[in-house]
Design an enzyme around this catalytic site. Structure first.
Site, PDB file in Angstrom:
ATOM      1  N   HIS A  13     -46.266  55.619 -54.516  1.00 36.77           N
ATOM      2  CA  HIS A  13     -46.291  54.760 -53.317  1.00 36.77           C
ATOM      3  C   HIS A  13     -47.590  53.955 -53.310  1.00 36.77           C
ATOM      4  CE1 HIS A  13     -45.189  54.286 -48.793  1.00 36.77           C
ATOM      5  NE2 HIS A  13     -46.110  53.388 -49.094  1.00 36.77           N
ATOM      6  N   HIS A  15     -48.727  49.795 -52.886  1.00 36.67           N
ATOM      7  CA  HIS A  15     -48.377  48.382 -52.670  1.00 36.67           C
ATOM      8  C   HIS A  15     -49.350  47.516 -53.453  1.00 36.67           C
ATOM      9  CE1 HIS A  15     -45.721  49.242 -49.155  1.00 36.67           C
ATOM     10  NE2 HIS A  15     -46.566  50.240 -48.942  1.00 36.67           N
ATOM     11  N   ASN A  17     -50.409  44.359 -53.237  1.00 35.61           N
ATOM     12  CA  ASN A  17     -51.424  43.582 -52.498  1.00 35.61           C
ATOM     13  C   ASN A  17     -52.313  44.444 -51.600  1.00 35.61           C
ATOM     14  OD1 ASN A  17     -51.425  40.453 -52.811  1.00 35.61           O
ATOM     15  ND2 ASN A  17     -49.288  41.077 -53.033  1.00 35.61           N
ATOM     16  N   HIS A  65     -52.396  37.786 -48.336  1.00 33.03           N
ATOM     17  CA  HIS A  65     -51.330  36.978 -48.947  1.00 33.03           C
ATOM     18  C   HIS A  65     -51.738  35.507 -49.083  1.00 33.03           C
ATOM     19  CE1 HIS A  65     -48.354  40.345 -47.763  1.00 33.03           C
ATOM     20  NE2 HIS A  65     -48.760  40.493 -49.003  1.00 33.03           N
ATOM     21  N   GLY A 197     -43.316  46.924 -44.502  1.00 32.55           N
ATOM     22  CA  GLY A 197     -43.715  45.881 -43.570  1.00 32.55           C
ATOM     23  C   GLY A 197     -44.028  46.487 -42.215  1.00 32.55           C
ATOM     24  N   HIS A 224     -39.909  53.195 -45.858  1.00 35.74           N
ATOM     25  CA  HIS A 224     -40.975  53.555 -44.927  1.00 35.74           C
ATOM     26  C   HIS A 224     -40.268  54.054 -43.671  1.00 35.74           C
ATOM     27  CE1 HIS A 224     -43.563  51.475 -47.658  1.00 35.74           C
ATOM     28  NE2 HIS A 224     -44.617  51.644 -46.900  1.00 35.74           N
ATOM     29  N   GLU A 227     -43.160  55.545 -39.353  1.00 38.68           N
ATOM     30  CA  GLU A 227     -44.598  55.212 -39.308  1.00 38.68           C
ATOM     31  C   GLU A 227     -45.034  54.954 -37.869  1.00 38.68           C
ATOM     32  OE1 GLU A 227     -45.469  52.060 -42.091  1.00 38.68           O
ATOM     33  OE2 GLU A 227     -47.526  52.728 -42.362  1.00 38.68           O
ATOM     34  N   ASP A 302     -50.897  54.579 -51.036  1.00 37.21           N
ATOM     35  CA  ASP A 302     -50.406  53.532 -50.140  1.00 37.21           C
ATOM     36  C   ASP A 302     -51.083  52.204 -50.462  1.00 37.21           C
ATOM     37  OD1 ASP A 302     -48.805  52.481 -48.193  1.00 37.21           O
ATOM     38  OD2 ASP A 302     -49.889  53.298 -46.482  1.00 37.21           O
ATOM     39  N   ASP A 303     -52.334  52.046 -50.040  1.00 41.62           N
ATOM     40  CA  ASP A 303     -53.074  50.792 -50.232  1.00 41.62           C
ATOM     41  C   ASP A 303     -54.511  51.157 -50.577  1.00 41.62           C
ATOM     42  OD1 ASP A 303     -51.003  48.811 -49.233  1.00 41.62           O
ATOM     43  OD2 ASP A 303     -51.148  50.118 -47.494  1.00 41.62           O
TER      44      ASP A 303
HETATM   45  C1  6MZ Z   1     -45.691  49.416 -44.087  1.00 39.99           C
HETATM   46  C2  6MZ Z   1     -46.887  48.372 -45.743  1.00 39.99           C
HETATM   47  C3  6MZ Z   1     -47.943  49.288 -45.590  1.00 39.99           C
HETATM   48  O1  6MZ Z   1     -45.801  43.837 -51.065  1.00 39.99           O
HETATM   49  O2  6MZ Z   1     -47.518  42.059 -50.747  1.00 39.99           O
HETATM   50  N1  6MZ Z   1     -47.238  47.514 -46.705  1.00 39.99           N
HETATM   51  N2  6MZ Z   1     -45.776  48.450 -44.997  1.00 39.99           N
HETATM   52  N3  6MZ Z   1     -46.662  50.316 -43.870  1.00 39.99           N
HETATM   53  C4  6MZ Z   1     -47.814  50.283 -44.593  1.00 39.99           C
HETATM   54  N4  6MZ Z   1     -48.777  51.206 -44.292  1.00 39.99           N
HETATM   55  C5  6MZ Z   1     -50.112  50.896 -44.022  1.00 39.99           C
HETATM   56  N5  6MZ Z   1     -48.900  48.976 -46.480  1.00 39.99           N
HETATM   57  C6  6MZ Z   1     -48.441  47.898 -47.168  1.00 39.99           C
HETATM   58  O3  6MZ Z   1     -48.156  44.468 -50.539  1.00 39.99           O
HETATM   59  C7  6MZ Z   1     -48.508  44.349 -49.183  1.00 39.99           C
HETATM   60  C8  6MZ Z   1     -47.307  44.560 -48.299  1.00 39.99           C
HETATM   61  O4  6MZ Z   1     -46.854  45.922 -48.391  1.00 39.99           O
HETATM   62  C9  6MZ Z   1     -46.399  46.381 -47.140  1.00 39.99           C
HETATM   63  C10 6MZ Z   1     -46.529  45.214 -46.161  1.00 39.99           C
HETATM   64  O5  6MZ Z   1     -45.305  44.506 -46.111  1.00 39.99           O
HETATM   65  C11 6MZ Z   1     -47.606  44.376 -46.809  1.00 39.99           C
HETATM   66  O6  6MZ Z   1     -47.542  43.010 -46.437  1.00 39.99           O
HETATM   67  P1  6MZ Z   1     -47.224  43.408 -51.302  1.00 39.99           P
HETATM   68  O7  6MZ Z   1     -47.643  43.540 -52.735  1.00 39.99           O
END
Ligand code: 6MZ
Length: 362
Positions: A13, A15, A17, A65, A197, A224, A227, A302-303
């Site tokens: 998990h 993302h 960006n 973005h 999202g 997701h 949340e 996650d991020d």
């Molecule tokens: C929900 C999330 C997220 O797709 O542009 N994203 N969606 N909950 C979260 N928890 C904190 N973290 C990230 O990566 C960024 C996108 O991933 C989703 C959101 O849509 C965010 O714009 P990408 O590579």
């Protein structure tokens, strides 16, 4: 920390960006500032801020973005994100990203994904196991040397697979476009679909047709889920029986029962949940109950950029918070193999990487 970085790990998990290095984001923002597209001094502190509510996180993504959505930058961040995960011995990475259209840059969802794939192929610090355009449909390159316990004596390798995300802001038609693209790119490393999202935006019913279509055509799906508090949506998502769910923060008793009866693996993102206050503290995080119940779960970042974390940090955090030893953490890492969206041949190769590493555990 070092020990957690040294063992092989599986990331399911992440993302794209959300996983960008701060230094890269700042550099890109500075460039755009010089071109007059943004005001750098306005965004610098937003990028460097550490504590973020869920609302602030999604505002930050809108900014990210703007900074990243052109082909060259998408290639660059993909390459860097993979190299960062590989550097801490992630041996299998399912990287998810939302295919984006950006008319001003001549970008389509397809060309965005092509840039991502180019970024994967540009990785130079490790061997990447990723299907190439020029191989026969369906074949995967798995003949690179096996990672030697990640100790630097052999060149490292990392499997990379892609999940295409549907953003909750999208329409049914846009979601369907993403699923069709995923199906077309299936032999190019795309293995599934994610729904993500801002969780307070959009309705489950909007995405359901596209998700059903994805399932009918054999794509694996992760959602997701929970949340934010939304009991009806959580129940509907669980009744869909996705292959995995992410977060599961606002589950009620009935939701836990259903999740467990369907045995749906949970992607756990500790730092993300705590930072966004989706869970108030590690003491009350559902990781503990699920772990005790031997429910399938996997630790994830996650991020890693947005939340200043790494997979090793997440393992370290879980071990400290829940009193788990090295053997238990190693098993937790290894178990994730069972929940990834790939075939048994890949899983078997990963098991052998873990077996080799297990021999060197003290
Ligand atoms: C929900 C999330 C997220 O797709 O542009 N994203 N969606 N909950 C979260 N928890 C904190 N973290 C990230 O990566 C960024 C996108 O991933 C989703 C959101 O849509 C965010 O714009 P990408 O590579």
């Amino acid at each position: 920390m070092e020990w957690f970085a040294s063992i092989p790990k599986v990331e399911l998990h992440a993302h794209l960006n959300g996983s960008i290095r701060d230094s890269t984001l700042l550099e890109l923002a500075k460039d755009l500032g010089e071109k007059g597209v943004i005001v750098f001094s306005d965004v610098e502190h937003v990028i460097l801020k550490n504590d973020r509510s869920l609302t602030e996180v999604f505002k930050l993504f809108d900014l990210i973005h703007i900074i990243t959505t052109d082909h060259a930058t998408v290639k660059r961040i993909t390459k860097e994100v993979i190299e960062d995960f590989a550097s801490e011995n992630v041996v299998y990475l399912e990287l998810r990203t939302t295919p984006k259209r950006n008319d001003s840059k001549g970008m389509t969802k397809r060309s965005y994904m092509e840039a991502v794939m180019e970024g994967v192929r540009n990785v130079s610090t490790v061997d990447v196991v990723f299907p190439h355009n020029n191989v026969d449909a369906g074949s995967h390159i798995i003949s690179v040397p096996v990672n030697d316990m990640c100790n630097g004596t052999a060149r490292k390798k990392i499997y990379v697979r892609l999940l295409l995300s549907i953003d909750r802001r999208e329409s049914t038609a846009a979601a369907m476009e993403t699923v069709k693209l995923a199906l077309e790119m299936r032999d190019l490393g795309v293995v599934g679909i994610d729904l993500s999202g801002n969780p307070v935006v959009g309705e489950w019913i909007t995405f359901l047709p596209a998700l059903k279509f994805a399932r009918e055509h054999g794509l694996d799906i992760t959602l997701h889920c929970g949340e934010v508090p939304n009991p009806k949506e959580i129940q509907a998502m669980l009744d869909f029986i996705p292959q995995r769910v992410g977060h599961a923060c606002y589950f009620g008793e009935d939701d836990w029962k259903k999740l467990k009866s369907y045995n749906i693996p949970v992607e756990i993102c500790l730092t993300s949940n705590i930072t966004t206050a989706s869970v108030s503290s590690l003491d009350v995080h559902h990781f503990a109950d699920l772990y005790k119940a031997k429910h399938p779960l996997v630790l994830c970042t996650d991020d890693s950029g947005v939340f200043s974390t790494s997979l090793s940090k997440e393992y370290n955090l879980a071990a400290a918070a829940y009193g788990l030893g090295k053997r238990e953490m190693f098993e937790l890492a290894r178990n994730a193999i069972e929940f990834l969206f790939e075939n048994d041949e890949v899983k078997q190769d990963l098991r052998s990487i873990f077996d080799l590493a297990a021999k060197k555990l003290d």
